[in-house]
Design an enzyme around this catalytic site. Structure first.
Site, PDB file in Angstrom:
ATOM      1  N   PHE A 160     -28.212   4.260 -31.960  1.00 40.89           N
ATOM      2  CA  PHE A 160     -28.027   4.223 -30.508  1.00 40.89           C
ATOM      3  C   PHE A 160     -26.929   3.228 -30.205  1.00 40.89           C
ATOM      4  CE2 PHE A 160     -28.551   2.689 -26.215  1.00 40.89           C
ATOM      5  CZ  PHE A 160     -28.639   3.878 -25.513  1.00 40.89           C
ATOM      6  N   ASP A 245     -22.805  -3.250 -34.663  1.00 39.65           N
ATOM      7  CA  ASP A 245     -23.226  -3.211 -33.267  1.00 39.65           C
ATOM      8  C   ASP A 245     -24.409  -4.160 -33.118  1.00 39.65           C
ATOM      9  OD1 ASP A 245     -24.371  -2.698 -30.806  1.00 39.65           O
ATOM     10  OD2 ASP A 245     -24.168  -0.525 -30.938  1.00 39.65           O
ATOM     11  N   LYS A 274     -25.037  -7.300 -23.498  1.00 42.00           N
ATOM     12  CA  LYS A 274     -26.366  -7.641 -22.995  1.00 42.00           C
ATOM     13  C   LYS A 274     -26.551  -9.143 -22.781  1.00 42.00           C
ATOM     14  CE  LYS A 274     -28.651  -3.394 -24.442  1.00 42.00           C
ATOM     15  NZ  LYS A 274     -28.563  -2.748 -23.123  1.00 42.00           N
TER      16      LYS A 274
END
Length: 418
Positions: A160, A245, A274
């Site tokens: 993801f 990531d 984030k």
């Protein structure tokens, strides 16, 4: 373990400003006007402080999701809100058409914290992943000598990385893909945690290998020890890049600054987002080696808001918290409390779990309900989590959580599974 300095206890249960309308009325009001790209839990949050949320009717909840790690430092951390307020009174946006007085310091400290050379500031996680893909392709053509438009990138099944058109092109999630083709070519997917499959997929056209050091959305899947080291060695031998990531796993979540730090691995590019914005503004970045980020020239890539003064000010305050090492230590130490609590639930409604630091994927016995149903039951007990797939829920509280608050949350989980 004591809460870190400057964190908050539960907010007082005084009515929130929007308490004149009930949760159900507010939820119904959203239906005609908001696109249905999310299926939120039926709770309407009006206030938050530290690890505590309060809905419009004054009910309080422990936040065990932390905005998918965007709120690593809790809601409205005083150091971060003070930095934002101070910058709001000075300068918010110039675009990169001009220099601003906050960006260079932010970039220097982020590079130093991650052990990298250069920083490409962006806004969202997906935007940063797209930037890393572009950088890898440009490096492949300009440095490695891959023929134009032939570069490939190897990814992992179950990944993801976001939901933009290019990213869903290499997603295995049918919900993310169906109805959004045609898809961007140039990607090969191999099983996660399988070095042999990865080696077989790499050839002379391979620009990079892009993986999550821990697959978050897939259920907090943690690879075997040595996997990240193996990826680094394979990519080095094949003269291609290792892109990590760390949007969810980075910035303290796993008990280290980066999840790759658990194996002392230094990727060529690391994608961050984030938590970098402190739960206040969207901030993302690609950090990496000068030889890779240096392939960009003016006009080849950009972002109006990337590196804006407000983002840089908040991001610098985030880095200040991480530079102390306090939050990495908290995640490691309280992660042991989380692991111990979940171990006691195995066979008592939990079939298996995976955890690292303050991050866990918990597989619930399907006979007890789906992950969504378990999340709704926990909500009624005053704990907010989110499901991933099937009967799996994820736990990712703010790193400011106390041992007592963590144990309250685990007790609630035990209750709903009983």
């Amino acid at each position: 373990m004591n809460a870190p300095t400057g964190t908050h206890s539960a907010p007082a249960s005084s009515p929130a400003p929007s308490a004149s309308r009930s949760s159900q009325a507010l939820i119904r009001a959203e239906e005609p006007v908001l696109a249905h790209n999310y299926h939120p839990l039926p709770v309407v949050v009006a206030r938050a402080e530290g690890v505590w949320l309060e809905d419009v009717e004054g009910r309080r909840y422990i936040d065990m999701l932390a905005g998918y790690s965007a709120l690593n430092f809790g809601h409205r951390h005083p150091v971060l809100t003070e930095a934002a307020h101070r910058q709001l009174d000075a300068l918010t946006l110039t675009s990169r058409a001009f220099h601003n007085d906050r960006l260079a310091g932010f970039a220097e400290r982020l590079a130093a914290l991650t052990g990298q050379d250069m920083v490409l500031p962006m806004n969202t996680g997906a935007e940063a992943v797209e930037s890393a893909v572009k950088l890898a392709r440009k490096w492949a053509y300009d440095v490695k000598g891959v023929p134009r438009d032939r570069a490939t990138i190897v990814v992992a099944d179950g990944n993801f990385h976001g939901r933009t058109t290019t990213i869903v092109s290499f997603s295995g999630d049918p919900e993310a893909r169906e109805g959004f083709g045609p898809f961007t070519p140039g990607f090969r997917s191999v099983p996660y945690n399988d070095l042999a499959a990865l080696e077989a997929a790499i050839d002379e056209t391979t620009a990079a290998v892009l993986i999550e050091p821990i697959q978050g959305e897939a259920g907090v899947l943690i690879p075997d020890e040595g996997y990240l080291t193996g990826v680094r060695e394979l990519t080095r031998r094949a003269n291609c890049l290792f892109l990590a990531d760390e949007i969810q796993s980075g910035l303290g979540r796993t008990g280290r600054t980066l999840a790759c730090d658990h194996e002392s691995v230094r990727p060529d590019l690391v994608v961050l987002a984030k938590a970098l914005g402190g739960g206040i503004v969207p901030v993302s970045a690609v950090v990496g080696r000068r030889e890779v980020l240096g392939v960009l020239h003016p006009g080849e890539h950009g972002s109006t808001f990337g590196g804006n003064p407000l983002a840089a000010a908040v991001g610098t305050a985030v880095l200040g918290l991480l530079e102390t090492g306090e939050f990495q230590r908290r995640a490691a130490e309280l992660g042991e409390v989380l692991r111990e609590g979940l171990t006691g639930l195995v066979g008592e409604g939990v079939t298996a779990f995976r955890s690292r630091g303050l991050w866990a994927g918990v597989d619930v016995d399907p006979s007890l309900g789906t992950g969504r149903e378990i999340s709704e039951r926990l909500m009624r007990e005053g704990v907010l989590v989110k499901d991933t797939h099937g009967s799996t829920i994820r736990l990712a509280p703010p790193l400011t959580i106390t041992r007592e608050e963590l144990e309250i949350s685990l007790a609630a989980l035990r209750k709903v599974l009983g």
